[in-house]
Design an enzyme around this catalytic site. Structure first.
Site, PDB file in Angstrom:
ATOM      1  N   MET A   1      96.011  56.730 -49.814  1.00 53.36           N
ATOM      2  CA  MET A   1      94.811  56.784 -48.976  1.00 53.36           C
ATOM      3  C   MET A   1      94.863  58.043 -48.099  1.00 53.36           C
ATOM      4  O   MET A   1      94.204  58.124 -47.067  1.00 53.36           O
ATOM      5  CB  MET A   1      94.693  55.513 -48.123  1.00 53.36           C
ATOM      6  CG  MET A   1      94.524  54.270 -49.003  1.00 53.36           C
ATOM      7  SD  MET A   1      93.681  52.905 -48.214  1.00 53.36           S
ATOM      8  CE  MET A   1      94.822  52.520 -46.929  1.00 53.36           C
ATOM      9  N   GLY A   2      95.668  59.024 -48.521  1.00 47.43           N
ATOM     10  CA  GLY A   2      95.734  60.294 -47.793  1.00 47.43           C
ATOM     11  C   GLY A   2      96.601  60.200 -46.556  1.00 47.43           C
ATOM     12  O   GLY A   2      97.427  59.294 -46.424  1.00 47.43           O
TER      13      GLY A   2
ATOM     14  N   HIS B   1     105.069  59.676 -49.090  1.00 44.92           N
ATOM     15  CA  HIS B   1     104.197  59.960 -50.238  1.00 44.92           C
ATOM     16  C   HIS B   1     104.788  61.099 -51.077  1.00 44.92           C
ATOM     17  O   HIS B   1     104.815  61.037 -52.304  1.00 44.92           O
ATOM     18  CB  HIS B   1     102.817  60.428 -49.767  1.00 44.92           C
ATOM     19  CG  HIS B   1     101.999  59.385 -49.082  1.00 44.92           C
ATOM     20  ND1 HIS B   1     101.598  59.497 -47.771  1.00 44.92           N
ATOM     21  CD2 HIS B   1     101.474  58.221 -49.535  1.00 44.92           C
ATOM     22  CE1 HIS B   1     100.876  58.455 -47.446  1.00 44.92           C
ATOM     23  NE2 HIS B   1     100.784  57.658 -48.482  1.00 44.92           N
TER      24      HIS B   1
ATOM     25  N   GLN C   1      89.684  47.117 -48.816  1.00 41.79           N
ATOM     26  CA  GLN C   1      90.957  46.488 -48.454  1.00 41.79           C
ATOM     27  C   GLN C   1      91.154  46.379 -46.942  1.00 41.79           C
ATOM     28  O   GLN C   1      92.196  45.939 -46.481  1.00 41.79           O
ATOM     29  CB  GLN C   1      92.129  47.213 -49.109  1.00 41.79           C
ATOM     30  CG  GLN C   1      92.449  48.590 -48.567  1.00 41.79           C
ATOM     31  CD  GLN C   1      93.500  49.289 -49.422  1.00 41.79           C
ATOM     32  OE1 GLN C   1      93.211  49.784 -50.502  1.00 41.79           O
ATOM     33  NE2 GLN C   1      94.735  49.329 -48.961  1.00 41.79           N
TER      34      GLN C   1
ATOM     35  N   ASP D   1     105.350  48.760 -48.698  1.00 43.92           N
ATOM     36  CA  ASP D   1     104.347  47.724 -48.948  1.00 43.92           C
ATOM     37  C   ASP D   1     104.871  46.850 -50.086  1.00 43.92           C
ATOM     38  O   ASP D   1     104.316  46.843 -51.190  1.00 43.92           O
ATOM     39  CB  ASP D   1     103.010  48.375 -49.306  1.00 43.92           C
ATOM     40  CG  ASP D   1     102.478  49.214 -48.166  1.00 43.92           C
ATOM     41  OD1 ASP D   1     102.052  48.635 -47.169  1.00 43.92           O
ATOM     42  OD2 ASP D   1     102.546  50.458 -48.260  1.00 43.92           O
TER      43      ASP D   1
ATOM     44  N   GLN E   1     102.531  44.368 -51.589  1.00 44.23           N
ATOM     45  CA  GLN E   1     101.534  45.071 -52.412  1.00 44.23           C
ATOM     46  C   GLN E   1     102.124  45.409 -53.785  1.00 44.23           C
ATOM     47  O   GLN E   1     101.465  45.249 -54.811  1.00 44.23           O
ATOM     48  CB  GLN E   1     101.081  46.344 -51.703  1.00 44.23           C
ATOM     49  CG  GLN E   1     100.257  47.276 -52.580  1.00 44.23           C
ATOM     50  CD  GLN E   1      99.680  48.453 -51.815  1.00 44.23           C
ATOM     51  OE1 GLN E   1      98.670  48.307 -51.146  1.00 44.23           O
ATOM     52  NE2 GLN E   1     100.294  49.614 -51.909  1.00 44.23           N
TER      53      GLN E   1
ATOM     54  N   SER F   1     104.759  56.037 -42.387  1.00 44.49           N
ATOM     55  CA  SER F   1     103.446  55.436 -42.649  1.00 44.49           C
ATOM     56  C   SER F   1     102.387  56.387 -42.124  1.00 44.49           C
ATOM     57  O   SER F   1     102.600  57.062 -41.102  1.00 44.49           O
ATOM     58  CB  SER F   1     103.354  54.098 -41.899  1.00 44.49           C
ATOM     59  OG  SER F   1     102.007  53.706 -41.765  1.00 44.49           O
ATOM     60  N   SER F   2     101.243  56.417 -42.793  1.00 47.11           N
ATOM     61  CA  SER F   2     100.138  57.263 -42.304  1.00 47.11           C
ATOM     62  C   SER F   2      99.732  56.830 -40.904  1.00 47.11           C
ATOM     63  O   SER F   2      99.281  57.640 -40.096  1.00 47.11           O
ATOM     64  CB  SER F   2      98.935  57.134 -43.232  1.00 47.11           C
ATOM     65  OG  SER F   2      99.323  57.475 -44.534  1.00 47.11           O
TER      66      SER F   2
HETATM   67  O1  PAF Z   1      99.179  51.744 -50.406  1.00 44.95           O
HETATM   68  C1  PAF Z   1      98.081  52.333 -50.285  1.00 44.95           C
HETATM   69  O2  PAF Z   1      98.002  53.454 -49.768  1.00 44.95           O
HETATM   70  C2  PAF Z   1      96.821  51.656 -50.790  1.00 44.95           C
HETATM   71  O3  PAF Z   1      96.885  50.287 -50.594  1.00 44.95           O
HETATM   72  C3  PAF Z   1      96.492  51.985 -52.260  1.00 44.95           C
HETATM   73  C4  PAF Z   1      97.561  51.466 -53.196  1.00 44.95           C
HETATM   74  C5  PAF Z   1      96.373  53.489 -52.423  1.00 44.95           C
HETATM   75  C6  PAF Z   1      95.173  51.343 -52.656  1.00 44.95           C
HETATM   76  O4  PAF Z   1      94.117  51.804 -51.870  1.00 44.95           O
END
Ligand code: PAF
Length: 283
Positions: free
Chosen positions: A30-31, A37, A61, A153, A156, A188-189
């Site tokens: 999500m940038g 990342h 989300q 995450d 996730q 984390s962002s």
């Molecule tokens: O982990 C994230 O940054 C987001 O949940 C993802 C996997 C890019 C989905 O929008």
């Protein structure tokens, strides 16, 4: 480095540069890219001939509109960070909402077999349907061989593995270790929304998890929960949302320790309106 804003342009570029028998890696983000990342992207680069990085703040989300509004966005800086990796193998996909969702935004519902009912799912209703919807859509757009997700995450990551099974998507999911700041804070962002002083306070989250790991051999789940709760009693900066010890596979809370079961501790903490999560393997 080109930034593709439509799926058609991205797909055309992939077909133009992809060689026969090569593999395509995908890192959805999500940038507001950080070292965490970049380490996922570096792993993807090491393991594939071509890598797509998507930068898309997915509206479905977010169960809290203020969280969506304040989510950090920094495409130009993200592009510079990706360029600093010095690779010609990266394609950036940074679409607008309608390129991913079409005219009307809708969320699919999934039966993740109960994985969605725990922790993040309890505190962020609908969150994982939103994640599942966008990741499935992105997989259809990018058609990767491998997709990379961070263990920060962790829930996730479990949900994405289940999504791939449910949707029979031909992609292999690769989980990558949590990247941490020097003080232990999971990258984390959202950390960019904290002052340096607050980031210092937030180091306590990982310090607590490490201590839980040490105590895990001699204390039961209730004792550990009580101890963790107590650590936040008089904390004026950090407030605990949840702490849970769960089976790493089912994500169900641990009652009594079972043999041949791998456990992990999960935590969510707030500093003002900034929500931070972290986890640690216990055995
Ligand atoms: O982990 C994230 O940054 C987001 O949940 C993802 C996997 C890019 C989905 O929008």
């Amino acid at each position: 480095m080109n930034v593709f804003t439509t799926k058609h342009a991205l797909q055309k570029a992939i077909s133009a540069v992809r060689e026969v028998n090569s593999t395509l890696g995908f890192v959805p983000t999500m940038g507001a890219l950080h070292e965490g990342h970049l380490s996922l992207i570096q792993t993807a680069l090491d393991e594939n001939e071509l890598v797509v990085v998507s930068i898309f703040v997915n509206p479905t989300q977010f169960n809290n509109s203020s969280d969506l509004e304040h989510y950090p966005r920094s495409l130009a800086l993200d592009k510079t960070k990706l360029e600093s990796l010095g690779s010609s193998k990266i394609l950036i996909y940074a679409p607008e909402v309608d390129d991913v969702y079409g005219e009307a935004i809708s969320t699919s519902t999934f039966d993740f077999g109960g994985l969605e009912a725990q922790m993040e799912g309890k505190f962020r209703p609908g969150h994982f349907d939103g994640v599942g919807t966008v990741v499935h859509q992105l997989f259809k757009i990018v058609s990767p061989d491998f997709a990379y997700f961070g263990e920060k995450d962790f829930q996730q990551l479990a949900i994405i593995n289940k999504l791939v099974e449910l949707t029979e998507s031909p992609v292999q999911i690769v989980g990558c270790p949590i990247a941490r700041a020097e003080n232990g804070l999971a990258l984390s962002s959202r950390n960019t929304r904290l002052s340096l002083e607050e980031q210092g306070h937030a180091a306590k989250i990982f310090a607590i998890l490490k201590e839980v790991k040490q105590k895990f051999g001699t204390k039961n789940a209730n004792e550990l929960k009580e101890w963790v709760n107590h650590q936040f009693d008089n904390d004026a900066v950090l407030s605990l949302e949840y702490f849970e010890i769960s089976d790493e596979i089912t994500l169900k809370p641990m009652r009594n320790k079972q043999p041949n079961t791998v456990y992990r501790a999960f935590i969510a903490v707030h500093i003002r309106d900034v929500r931070l999560i972290d986890n640690i393997a216990l055995n």
